[in-house]
Design an enzyme around this catalytic site. Structure first.
Site, mmCIF file in Angstrom:
data_model
loop_
_atom_site.group_PDB
_atom_site.id
_atom_site.type_symbol
_atom_site.label_atom_id
_atom_site.label_comp_id
_atom_site.label_asym_id
_atom_site.label_seq_id
_atom_site.Cartn_x
_atom_site.Cartn_y
_atom_site.Cartn_z
ATOM 1 N N ASP A 53 0.982 -1.342 0.036
ATOM 2 C CA ASP A 53 -0.064 0.079 -0.090
ATOM 3 C C ASP A 53 0.823 1.214 0.006
ATOM 4 O O ASP A 53 1.748 1.638 0.980
ATOM 5 C CB ASP A 53 -0.958 -0.019 1.248
ATOM 6 C CG ASP A 53 -1.916 -1.078 1.405
ATOM 7 O OD1 ASP A 53 -1.648 -1.814 0.275
ATOM 8 O OD2 ASP A 53 -2.744 -1.102 2.079
ATOM 9 N N GLU A 294 -11.871 -1.612 0.742
ATOM 10 C CA GLU A 294 -10.630 -1.082 1.379
ATOM 11 C C GLU A 294 -10.137 0.231 0.909
ATOM 12 O O GLU A 294 -10.559 0.508 -0.002
ATOM 13 C CB GLU A 294 -9.616 -2.310 1.355
ATOM 14 C CG GLU A 294 -9.905 -3.608 1.420
ATOM 15 C CD GLU A 294 -8.758 -4.643 1.621
ATOM 16 O OE1 GLU A 294 -8.080 -4.913 2.878
ATOM 17 O OE2 GLU A 294 -8.349 -4.790 0.610
HETATM 18 C C1 FRU Z 1 -4.747 -3.460 1.308
HETATM 19 C C2 FRU Z 1 -4.714 -3.684 2.825
HETATM 20 C C3 FRU Z 1 -5.327 -2.706 3.671
HETATM 21 C C4 FRU Z 1 -4.405 -2.906 4.959
HETATM 22 C C5 FRU Z 1 -3.142 -3.536 4.409
HETATM 23 C C6 FRU Z 1 -2.616 -4.668 5.350
HETATM 24 O O1 FRU Z 1 -3.787 -3.881 0.623
HETATM 25 O O2 FRU Z 1 -5.562 -5.023 3.101
HETATM 26 O O3 FRU Z 1 -6.560 -2.660 3.863
HETATM 27 O O4 FRU Z 1 -4.307 -1.620 5.919
HETATM 28 O O5 FRU Z 1 -3.491 -3.894 3.102
HETATM 29 O O6 FRU Z 1 -1.267 -5.027 4.801
#
Ligand code: FRU
Length: 424
Positions: A53, A294
């Site tokens: 992310d 997300e």
């Molecule tokens: C998206 C996600 C987010 C979370 C993170 C955990 O890729 O699932 O929602 O904060 O990755 O690694």
């Protein structure tokens, strides 16, 4: 489960619904909503760490911001373990796939800087070991607050629990680079309440994370989007007429779709500084459609609210499906009603020949979409893959009314600033 009206009562708004009928309109491989193929010979940002992310530094209005000519991104990051016996397989080879799949458990916030909006240089960890209260530092948003370089990093403190937190620090620049200083005191903001947003006790697979604070361009107040699930014991939700929508004959069977209960949450700040928050009912629910919406975020354009959120194939409910990628909804006012973009919601999905090539898309107000490379097939059958853990090529989309179109592709990890702030 109670209907939305019963559940959310006399609140300022009723959540908009992403219905099963909307999702039936999702079609993978439509070239206008499909990310170009990512080649298996992509470059990696670092051989020491995986990144996923990506969170560009921005202001509260959503503008991606450089400081003194330096672009800054924050990334979820984990060490790569090519020499750790734990990740060496029976043939003596590094099992990078297992290492990559384990990364969420050791995710930490790192930052990178650049003069060009690409070719990122690793700055380091944002918080020293021991500062963050939980094992995992999960996604959020770094906000540049002022010309003094103060930064509020909103993120999710996970395991134990899942708490939306923030930590304040400062960005400091020199001719040679950027550093993050301070970031020493983490302030818990809020957790799921079990009334509007599902808690861990109600569902061990609950989601409550990914804060995205913003100033509403119309009322000027400070709000925050986040990912949640609709409150209630796992399995207790009903997928009724409203959640199904207007489906053709033969599509009324909802199977076990009551287990998929994603929503986009919203909270409003009671103070100027964003230290005191009140959760409001979700902006959007996907009960019976999908279990994860997300990293929700906005683009404010043409007087409209464009709400984007990322989702997966594996989180879709029985009888509906779609690619991993970013989905979008549009409304004329903050609290909706929201309508799915392109009829279905799909804005930019992976091609079916490379279903896991990218994820965690972030649509910026300039129409550029950043994401990371997950895995790309290296043979025809798709059995051999190359793990990414690095920035994907940036994609350009055009947002027009209730439609979006893929129009351009740029370099890997290209995140140009929309404005530059000279620090005092
Ligand atoms: C998206 C996600 C987010 C979370 C993170 C955990 O890729 O699932 O929602 O904060 O990755 O690694």
């Amino acid at each position: 489960m109670k209907s939305n009206t019963e559940k959310f009562g006399k609140t300022p708004h009723q959540p908009s619904l992403w219905t099963r009928a909307d999702a039936l309109k999702v079609h993978a491989d439509d070239p206008t909503t499909t990310q170009p193929l990512v080649s298996a010979d992509f470059p990696v940002l670092s051989n020491e760490v995986f990144i996923w992310d990506t969170m560009p530094l921005r202001d509260l209005d959503g503008n991606v911001t450089s400081v003194d000519g330096w672009s800054v991104i924050f990334t979820l990051t984990a060490d790569r373990h090519p020499n750790d016996p734990q990740y060496i397989d029976e043939n003596g080879n590094y099992d990078i796939t297992r290492d990559w799949n384990d990364r969420h458990g050791r995710a930490k916030m790192y930052y990178w800087f650049s003069r060009t909006g690409k070719d990122w240089k690793l700055g380091g960890r944002v918080m020293a070991e021991g500062v963050s209260p939980t094992a995992r530092e999960w996604a959020g948003t770094p906000i540049l607050l002022n010309e003094q370089g103060e930064v509020d990093l909103y993120y999710t403190a996970v395991t134990p629990g899942a708490t939306i937190v923030k930590v304040r620090g400062r960005v400091v620049t020199t001719e040679h680079g950027v550093s993050m200083v301070g970031f020493e005191k983490v302030k818990p903001l809020f957790e799921a309440d079990g009334k509007m947003y599902q808690t861990e006790a109600q569902n061990p697979f609950w989601g409550f994370r990914d804060p995205w604070p913003f100033r509403d361009p119309n009322d000027g107040k400070l709000y925050m989007l986040f990912e949640g699930n609709v409150a209630g014991e796992r399995g207790s939700h009903t997928v009724g007429k409203a959640e199904i929508g207007d489906v053709p004959p033969g599509y009324e069977d909802v199977g076990n779709s009551r287990f998929q209960t994603a929503c986009v949450g919203i909270a409003v700040a009671r103070d100027e500084d964003g230290d005191d928050w009140e959760m409001l009912p979700p902006l959007l629910t996907a009960v019976g459609v999908n279990d994860q919406t997300e990293r929700p975020h906005f683009v404010f354009q043409d007087g409209k609210y464009y709400l984007f959120t990322i989702s997966h194939t594996f989180t879709y409910a029985d009888g509906v499906t779609g690619p991993d990628g970013v989905y979008g909804f549009v409304a004329d006012s903050l609290f909706g009603p929201y309508v799915p973009l392109n009829g279905s919601g799909l804005v930019l999905g992976n091609p079916s020949s490379q279903p896991f090539q990218t994820y965690s898309h972030c649509v910026m107000p300039n129409g550029l979409v950043t994401s990371f490379i997950d895995s790309v097939p290296t043979d025809e059958s798709g059995t051999q893959i190359r793990i990414g853990g690095t920035e994907a090529p940036t994609v350009g989309i055009k947002i027009k009314g209730q439609q979006t179109f893929v129009v351009a592709e740029y370099d890997y990890g290209y995140i140009p600033p929309m404005l530059d702030v000279t620090l005092k």
